[in-house]
Design an enzyme around this catalytic site. Sequence first.
Site, PDB file in Angstrom:
ATOM      1  CB  THR A 130      -0.821  -0.036   1.105  1.00 44.08           C
ATOM      2  OG1 THR A 130      -0.184   0.089   2.559  1.00 44.08           O
ATOM      3  CG2 THR A 130      -1.980  -1.191   1.186  1.00 44.08           C
ATOM      4  CB  VAL A 159       0.533   5.970   3.420  1.00 43.65           C
ATOM      5  CG1 VAL A 159       1.181   6.460   4.775  1.00 43.65           C
ATOM      6  CG2 VAL A 159      -0.416   6.842   2.633  1.00 43.65           C
ATOM      7  CB  CYS A 160       2.091   0.971   4.348  1.00 46.59           C
ATOM      8  SG  CYS A 160       0.708   0.851   5.246  1.00 46.59           S
ATOM      9  CB  THR A 161       5.505   1.717   0.135  1.00 47.80           C
ATOM     10  OG1 THR A 161       4.524   0.520  -0.236  1.00 47.80           O
ATOM     11  CG2 THR A 161       6.681   1.600  -0.494  1.00 47.80           C
ATOM     12  CG  LEU A 182       7.603  -0.530   7.007  1.00 47.65           C
ATOM     13  CD1 LEU A 182       6.196   0.100   6.997  1.00 47.65           C
ATOM     14  CD2 LEU A 182       7.671  -2.009   6.907  1.00 47.65           C
TER      15      LEU A 182
END
Length: 218
Positions: A40, A42-44, A47
Amino acid sequence: MNLGVEFPNFTAETSKGKITFHDWIGKSWAILFSHPADYTPVCTTELARVSSLLPEFEKRNVKVIALSCNDVESHIGWSEDVQDYAGQKGDLPYPIIADPKRELAVKFGMLDPDEKDKEGLALTCRAVFIIGSDKKLKLSMLYPATTGRNFDEILRVVDSLQLTMNKKVATPADWKSGGKCMVLPTVKAEEIPTLFPKGVEVRAVPSGKEYLRFTPQP
């Protein structure tokens, strides 16, 4: 979960093998942070940012570990995208916990009822838990899925927590490492010369009370 309590120990499968949380922390500090889902947008970015900042966390003796409700296979596959976005080579340098049954997400209050997967199950929110070397919870923050975290702010918080754990100071609004600190209200005037040899500046206020006491960072 209240601040100051021992963070619960647990065993989990991760992208880097099975861990027991307290053993994995060892004598370090730790940050456990959850994200809604692999693959997804934003998660990318989040992290990837942590991957880029890992040397800064290591300078502070802080280990980082991520968590979502995806399985290990998903974490490993997605990690390649994360590292590519970060401009980093090799494997993602920190583990991601697999919690497909949502056992840890429920235990630690990480689920966001407004965000669901295609099966209609709640996804993890963007939680952050900072845990000291004594295994006690020092700080917790919850963000919704739509708001990516500022990991420079999380580093700033770590600096404040580690400083104030050992010195009788607090850090004011917008403080950054190296900036002026505030003397704790519990410190008596006669203790100041010994505790703060660099001096203390008192900011006058209309009440006449001398509680705004600034000192260079110890």
